[in-house]
Enzyme design. Structure first.
Site, PDB file in Angstrom:
ATOM      1  N   GLU A 228     -13.829  30.447  13.499  1.00 33.21           N
ATOM      2  CA  GLU A 228     -15.241  30.061  13.621  1.00 33.21           C
ATOM      3  C   GLU A 228     -16.087  31.310  13.807  1.00 33.21           C
ATOM      4  O   GLU A 228     -15.744  32.170  14.628  1.00 33.21           O
ATOM      5  CB  GLU A 228     -15.485  29.150  14.836  1.00 33.21           C
ATOM      6  CG  GLU A 228     -15.253  27.691  14.629  1.00 33.21           C
ATOM      7  CD  GLU A 228     -15.865  26.860  15.772  1.00 33.21           C
ATOM      8  OE1 GLU A 228     -16.922  27.259  16.302  1.00 33.21           O
ATOM      9  OE2 GLU A 228     -15.275  25.818  16.106  1.00 33.21           O
TER      10      GLU A 228
ATOM     11  N   GLU B 175     -11.689  24.324  21.343  1.00 34.54           N
ATOM     12  CA  GLU B 175     -12.278  25.178  22.383  1.00 34.54           C
ATOM     13  C   GLU B 175     -12.046  24.705  23.813  1.00 34.54           C
ATOM     14  O   GLU B 175     -12.680  25.195  24.744  1.00 34.54           O
ATOM     15  CB  GLU B 175     -13.786  25.376  22.137  1.00 34.54           C
ATOM     16  CG  GLU B 175     -14.080  26.067  20.818  1.00 34.54           C
ATOM     17  CD  GLU B 175     -15.545  26.378  20.564  1.00 34.54           C
ATOM     18  OE1 GLU B 175     -15.824  27.206  19.683  1.00 34.54           O
ATOM     19  OE2 GLU B 175     -16.400  25.780  21.246  1.00 34.54           O
TER      20      GLU B 175
END
Length: 879
Positions: A554, A457
């Site tokens: 995710e 991320e």
């Protein structure tokens, strides 16, 4: 401590035989704080927290508020020391090395009171020359510095510009500046875990002595040449040559099952110490490839590599070699902008079904091979084929990857960088490069690893400016990002491992990210790469809120672990949803409220007045909510694989967040701390089944898709039944004509407007009925039974309290639970407390009067123990 004359390979893992003696320093050491006021034995491998607990100097670190109470442990500077006598005559050997496979983290090392080196990276091995200081009797000291203080000092020294985030959100109750130390990032806290920045020797440590030459590392990689259609095993061996003269000899590589025996002449010199071998497999010999779980066998072949060198020096390594190819396919799709993003294993497109892996404990010495086996077996038992090893934890131990090889679990392997920007000073980058080289050489021979990902991320953190940095710094941060992940990590991956793809971040837009200079304007694009998606505010029963992306790596929802798991680390005053303990254990902002707000969209919140009963009911309802939310989202991704709708689709992966827990607390996991299955994990066993019917509504029309992960086309029939909530007899049913579901595809099997369906089943309204459906084939292959709610269950009419009785019988090592119900029962939950094991099914909708499930115990138990521990809950029990 043990003498191994035939020792483990110095830096590449188990299986290597070294000609000189190897003396392990595992066992009991002395642990002390800096001023000497605390001295006690501690086990190596291990950490200070575990040593303190084992000596009774602290309570269980996970008990109640001890993560805060024991913050002092991480702020102290500790010393590990030992004294030992070598069981061999060190003067007979030209060189001696002290080898650490893992030091956590910042330490000064003294051997016989001489400083021989320092460590500052938890993720790499260290080797120190002790030839001039080693004696028959020796002392060894590691003087650790608090990781918290070290990180703070490193951050303070970085004066040119800040490197955010400085500290975690206050809800995480953590420590600051974790991005300035190469250590398990989540050890400073996370939104699902506590802050326990440990110190210690967390992996093996030993002394190795040798003459002439020593094998420092050996690594290998099977490569397939599409042009010649043959396999080659690339072998690289690096030696420390202590002889002043060239060292000649031969190396023989044998893979008997593939009729492969090849011998090479080699010569080692002090400046030419690396041997590279190419072992070609005869293309006339059939090589059976390694396949992911559900797609074939996990075939591996025994390989022996024997070096016979001058001076009667023999070095042997035995290993298992697996053959498989992996491709990341990014190509145009008809009817859609952008590119695909999916994996081919051995040329076959495979939908990634699975979850995300975090460390299994805050203290790595507690992550035993038995625990790994339990957790990873639960992965394949739930029909998963993939785990993403998340970048804020640790590169897992060898046993983890070996089990993934054996079980057929594909591994998406992040490098250990997560949710942060990082410095790029020369010393930091040097440490990172050593870490990356070490880990690739250690891990690349595992077929289970299918991709390297640079970070978690951090691209999107830059792109969306998560840390609210000044625009004037963005160019600098982007340059740092490219320096770290592209110019360093990517370059090392390309040099060390040509067998699997690399992406710089997750989520990413893949080649589009590259085209945009490695930081995309929108890394969450549904037209490229992978996405992460979280939404706690919109209704999770509405599939239209989810991204129709290429691959979703995710996504998830929180729930609480079972009462039996919490009970071990809490007291009676903690057993309510609004207790200080419950608020303390929740590390995600507003997480406890988010769960209830999502639950009350479709369910009546627990009504019982007894506080303990209400707490247990609330735990149950959070697990119902989580399971139903993740089911709805996953089934949307599963059915989106074969279609493009409004330019989006072709989804080829669903990895929910997260598989496992690091402690006993609310989180997104489907396995509780210790491995107990939550309701979500039982749901995953069904929604990841190889043949699955998926039902949903769109504009008042009810659809059922058939989703197949099977390798051939199947003729299928769909059976649809409508039940009223008030009766165990189906009100009506229909069976469709045979429809072919193609291998690996999703196909529409049935569609009908809901009003028409209800009209055909006289007596049905949305609030009074539920739909059940199942697939069958000509081959006695059946799907799980799925269901579709026509209204929120809080609005369901006719639901009665179900009186469910259970009889238990034993059949060999298994137990059969025979259930009998007086009424339809949603979300039937069987719980046997702390008795380790799992059921064949749980959390199910019981629409028949009788139902039986199996219980698989993980340890010896009995009918009487199970009967005494058993509780049965269904939805209406909580009102």
């Amino acid at each position: 401590m043990h003498l191994h004359l035939l020792a483990l390979l110095a830096l590449c893992g188990a299986g290597c035989v070294v000609a000189g003696p190897s003396y392990s320093l595992r066992g009991s050491w002395l642990v002390s704080n800096r001023n000497g006021s605390l001295k006690f034995p501690g086990t190596v491998p291990g950490c200070v927290h575990s040593a303190l607990y084992q000596r009774g100097l602290i309570q269980d670190p996970y008990y109640r508020f001890n993560d805060l109470n024991y913050r002092w442990v991480s702020l102290e500077n500790w010393t590990y020391s030992t004294e030992f006598k070598l069981p061999f005559n060190v003067r007979e050997w030209q060189k001696a090395k002290l080898i650490f496979e893992g030091v956590d983290t910042v330490a000064e090392i003294l051997f016989n009171n001489v400083i021989i080196g320092k460590t500052d990276n938890m993720f790499t091995g260290y080797s120190f020359d002790i030839t001039k200081v080693v004696r028959d009797r020796n002392s060894l000291q590691l003087r650790f510095q608090s990781a918290v203080h070290y990180a703070k000092l490193q951050s303070k020294a970085h004066t040119r510009y800040p490197v955010p985030p400085a500290c975690p959100p206050k809800e995480q109750k953590g420590e600051c500046h974790v991005n300035f130390i190469r250590k398990e990032q989540c050890s400073f806290s996370w939104d699902w875990g506590p802050s326990f920045p440990s110190q210690g020797i967390w992996k093996d440590v030993r002394i190795e002595a040798y003459n002439i030459s020593h094998l420092d590392y050996l690594t290998f990689l099977p490569i397939y040449d599409n042009t010649s259609q043959e396999w080659t095993v690339e072998i690289e061996a690096s030696f420390d040559v202590v002889s002043s003269k060239p060292v000649g000899g031969q190396v023989t590589v044998a893979i008997p099952q593939l009729q492969t025996w090849q011998t090479y002449n080699i010569e080692l010199r002090q400046r030419q110490r690396t041997v590279k071998l190419l072992v070609k497999i005869n293309k006339e010999i059939a090589v059976e490839p390694w396949w992911p779980h559900g797609h074939g066998n996990q075939t591996g072949y025994n390989m022996t590599i024997l070096f016979v060198l001058d001076g009667d020096l023999n070095i042997e390594k035995s290993a298992k070699v697996y053959f498989r190819t992996v491709q990341l396919i990014e190509e145009p799709i008809n009817g859609s902008l952008g590119l695909s993003f999916y994996f081919k294993i051995n040329g076959l497109p495979i939908f990634l079904k699975g979850s995300n892996w975090i460390p299994a404990d805050s203290f790595q010495d507690k992550v035993t091979p038995e625990l790994l086996r339990l957790l990873l077996q639960s992965v394949v038992d739930a029909n998963m084929n993939t785990l993403r090893v998340w970048g804020g934890g640790v590169y897992e131990q060898d046993e983890f990857y070996e089990l993934c090889n054996k079980l057929g679990i594909m591994v998406w392997q992040d490098f250990m960088f997560a949710c942060a920007l990082y410095p790029t000073e020369q010393s930091f980058m040097k440490s990172v490069r050593a870490e990356v080289v070490y880990q690739i050489r250690r891990l690349k021979s595992h077929p289970s690893i299918i991709i390297w990902s640079g970070n978690n991320e951090n691209e999107v953190a830059l792109s969306n400016n998560w840390f609210h940095v000044s625009p004037s710094y963005l160019k600098t941060y982007t340059e740092d990002y490219v320096t770290l992940y592209v110019k360093n990590i990517r370059e090392i991956v390309l040099q060390e491992d040509k067998s699997r793809p690399f992406i710089a971040s997750s989520p990413t837009n893949g080649v589009q990210t590259v085209a945009e200079g490695w930081v995309s304007e929108n890394p969450y694009s549904n037209h490229y790469g992978d996405v992460h998606f979280y939404d706690y505010f919109n209704d999770c029963w509405n599939w239209k809120v989810f991204p129709k992306a290429r691959l979703v790596s995710e996504y998830g929802y929180q729930s609480w672990p079972s009462f039996s798991t919490l009970e071990k680390v809490s007291s009676k005053v903690d057993w309510s949803y609004s207790s200080s303990f419950s608020l303390h254990r929740q590390h995600h902002a507003n997480g406890n409220n988010d769960m209830l707000q999502q639950a009350q969209l479709h369910f009546i919140l627990p009504q019982r007045t007894d506080p303990l009963r209400k707490f247990k009911d609330t735990i149950y309802l959070t697990q119902v909510m989580q399971a139903q939310c993740v089911k709805t989202e996953t089934e949307f991704y599963m059915r989106s694989r074969s279609e493009i709708v409004y330019g989006e689709g072709h989804t080829m992966g669903a990895l929910y967040w997260q598989l496992n827990d690091v402690w006993q607390a609310p989180s997104w996991s489907s396995l509780e701390y210790g491995g107990k299955w939550k309701m979500l994990h039982y749901f995953a066993r069904r929604f990841f089944a190889p043949l699955l019917p998926v039902g949903f509504e769109d504009r008042g029309v009810f659809y059922v898709y058939g989703v197949s992960d099977l390798h051939r086309d199947y003729n299928t029939r769909l059976t649809v039944r409508l039940y009223t909530w008030s009766s165990l007899k189906p009100l009506c049913s229909l069976v469709t004509a045979r429809t072919v579901i193609k291998a690996g595809a999703a196909t529409i099997l049935y569609k009908e407007p809901v009003p028409k369906l209800l009209k055909r089943c006289k007596g049905c309204m949305r609030e009074t009925c539920v739909i059940s459906f199942q697939l069958s084939t000509d081959s006695d292959l059946f799907s799980p039974t799925n269901h579709h709610f026509l209204s929120s269950l809080k609005n369901a009419r006719g639901l009665a309290k179900a009186n469910i009785t259970v009889n238990i019988s034993q059949k060999g090592g298994l137990f059969v639970f025979y259930l009998k119900t007086s009424a339809i029962a949603p979300f039937v939950w069987l719980d046997v407390g702390s008795i380790p094991g799992r059921f064949s099914d749980n959390g199910f909708l019981m629409t028949k009067k009788t139902h039986s499930v199996l219980f698989y115990p993980w340890k010896l138990t009995s009918k009487s123990e199970l009967r005494q521990a058993l509780s049965v809950t269904s939805l209406t029990d909580i009102y």
